[in-house]
Design an enzyme around this catalytic site. Structure first.
Site, short mmCIF file in Angstrom:
data_model
loop_
_atom_site.label_atom_id
_atom_site.label_comp_id
_atom_site.label_asym_id
_atom_site.label_seq_id
_atom_site.Cartn_x
_atom_site.Cartn_y
_atom_site.Cartn_z
N HIS A 78 -6.13 11.75 4.44
CA HIS A 78 -6.52 10.51 3.58
C HIS A 78 -7.97 10.18 3.86
O HIS A 78 -8.31 9.17 3.44
CB HIS A 78 -5.64 9.41 4.31
CG HIS A 78 -4.51 8.83 3.45
ND1 HIS A 78 -3.82 9.69 2.53
CD2 HIS A 78 -3.74 7.99 3.60
CE1 HIS A 78 -2.85 9.06 1.77
NE2 HIS A 78 -2.76 8.00 2.61
N LYS B 165 3.32 5.46 -5.73
CA LYS B 165 4.56 5.27 -5.13
C LYS B 165 5.49 4.65 -5.75
O LYS B 165 4.90 3.67 -6.70
CB LYS B 165 4.43 4.14 -3.52
CG LYS B 165 3.57 5.09 -2.67
CD LYS B 165 3.43 4.01 -1.37
CE LYS B 165 2.60 4.98 -0.07
NZ LYS B 165 2.36 3.98 1.14
N ARG C 240 -4.08 9.64 -3.30
CA ARG C 240 -3.45 10.40 -2.12
C ARG C 240 -3.50 11.94 -2.48
O ARG C 240 -3.25 12.26 -3.57
CB ARG C 240 -2.03 9.91 -1.90
CG ARG C 240 -2.38 8.12 -1.98
CD ARG C 240 -0.98 7.60 -1.94
NE ARG C 240 -0.71 6.42 -1.56
CZ ARG C 240 -0.66 5.30 -2.56
NH1 ARG C 240 -0.93 5.75 -3.76
NH2 ARG C 240 -0.83 4.20 -2.28
N TYR D 82 -10.34 -2.31 4.47
CA TYR D 82 -11.52 -1.69 4.37
C TYR D 82 -12.56 -2.50 4.53
O TYR D 82 -13.82 -2.06 4.83
CB TYR D 82 -11.35 -0.94 2.91
CG TYR D 82 -10.52 0.23 2.86
CD1 TYR D 82 -10.80 1.45 3.61
CD2 TYR D 82 -9.48 0.11 2.26
CE1 TYR D 82 -9.78 2.40 3.46
CE2 TYR D 82 -8.28 1.05 2.30
CZ TYR D 82 -8.84 2.27 3.04
OH TYR D 82 -7.72 3.20 2.68
N HIS E 207 -2.66 -0.10 -4.31
CA HIS E 207 -2.03 -0.96 -3.28
C HIS E 207 -1.25 -2.05 -4.16
O HIS E 207 -1.90 -2.73 -5.07
CB HIS E 207 -3.14 -1.63 -2.65
CG HIS E 207 -3.55 -0.48 -1.66
ND1 HIS E 207 -4.84 -0.69 -0.99
CD2 HIS E 207 -3.45 0.63 -1.31
CE1 HIS E 207 -5.10 0.38 -0.18
NE2 HIS E 207 -4.20 1.13 -0.23
N ARG F 65 -9.76 9.70 0.85
CA ARG F 65 -9.19 8.20 -0.03
C ARG F 65 -9.95 7.23 0.86
O ARG F 65 -10.47 6.22 0.34
CB ARG F 65 -7.75 8.22 0.35
CG ARG F 65 -7.22 6.85 -0.39
CD ARG F 65 -5.66 7.15 -0.46
NE ARG F 65 -4.84 5.90 -0.49
CZ ARG F 65 -4.59 5.39 -1.71
NH1 ARG F 65 -5.05 5.66 -2.90
NH2 ARG F 65 -3.93 4.13 -1.50
#
Length: 320
Positions: free
Chosen positions: A265, A193, A165, A300, A291, A268
């Protein structure tokens, strides 16, 4: 614009406690904490308009009315604010749910009255990737030996090589990407995160770009500002911001004359899509992207399936 109502002190104190909790005890990023604060400030204004003064007095109907209010143009206009998209309403509801869960944990409410509230339905939005050729054009648009171009090339190479990110890339320190010999390492340490750490390989192209930046560019930029361990520096020697990094991407796209819609993004998304198209396992890509759930990564696979269907429809003699 409607006159703003004063938020009851009991509600304001409860939100302040929650904000401290997510910032200090749960380690949320300043960006995330600010988003919680904005969402909950709007929620408190809504509660005040309905005459709610205590956390224990909030009912399911108040939560449901809030979700409807932020989406309804007429209701939002009457409150002097703009209506929001379904995705923003869902994020606001998530903030509200978290606060209500905290109220129960702290004994300020008997139950979570937001637990059963459903977010508005959102249209499925597939991530947009650019082609390998377009990525190469984007990177080539950062050719040059001046300090800024060396930095920009290193930043874009890193973003595409790792799927990081933008916030993760600008949050890197020099030590996160250098090896024992002082050159670029084989792996980069990214902090996602919740400050969750992951190691991602970077490859030869990104290593060479980082080496060029670390040796020939960063030593020239660093003395222009206060000392910082940040990897990527601005023209004045300060740590590069997310907004500045996004401007780097946009500038490169303009120079490359890419006639595609870009987002922060984009690289990414392209990283993940190109890996899956190349045969990478979805769970490996999940780990590389950081993730928490493989379901997020599987979006994806829908992108690559759509691409395959389109190629078949264009090329197969019996497609039409």
């Amino acid at each position: 614009m409607a006159e703003a109502l004063e938020v009851p002190p009991a509600l304001a104190r409860a939100v302040d406690r929650y904000i401290r909790h997510v910032a200090l005890e749960r380690g949320r990023s300043p960006h995330t904490v600010s988003a919680y604060r904005r969402d909950l400030d709007r929620y408190l204004a809504h509660l005040a308009s309905r005459g709610v003064t205590e956390p224990s007095a909030i009912a399911e109907a108040d939560v449901a009315a809030f979700v409807s209010a932020v989406r309804d143009p007429e209701v939002a206009a009457a409150a002097g604010v703009a209506p929001v998209a379904a995705s923003s309403a869902a994020r606001m509801l998530s903030s509200v749910r978290g606060w209500h869960s905290f109220l129960v944990e702290e004994g300020l409410a008997a139950r979570n009255v937001a637990a059963e509230q459903k977010p508005p339905k959102q249209p499925r939005r597939l991530p947009k990737a650019i082609t390998v050729n377009e990525v190469e054009r984007l990177l080539d648009a950062c050719a040059g030996d001046d300090p800024i171009m060396l930095r920009d090339r290193a930043l874009l190479e890193l973003l595409y090589a790792t799927g990081a990110r933008v916030s993760e890339a600008v949050g890197l320190s020099v030590d996160d990407v250098t090896g024992d010999d002082g050159g670029a390492a084989e792996m980069v340490r990214l902090f996602g995160k919740g400050r969750k750490q992951r190691l991602v390989p970077i490859g030869r192209f990104a290593r060479e770009a980082l080496d060029a930046y670390l040796v020939r560019s960063r030593p020239l930029l660093a003395p222009r500002g206060a000392s910082t361990p940040a990897l990527f520096l601005g023209a004045r020697g300060q740590a590069l911001s997310r907004q500045s990094a996004w401007l780097v991407i946009r500038g490169a796209a303009e120079r490359a004359q890419l006639d595609v819609e870009l987002s922060p993004h984009t690289l990414r998304h392209s990283f993940a899509t190109h890996l899956l198209e190349g045969g990478a396992d979805v769970r490996v890509v999940q780990e590389l992207l950081g993730h928490a759930s493989v379901a997020t990564t599987q979006i994806y696979t829908l992108v690559t399936a759509d691409a395959m269907r389109e190629a078949w429809a264009l090329a197969h003699p019996r497609a039409r």
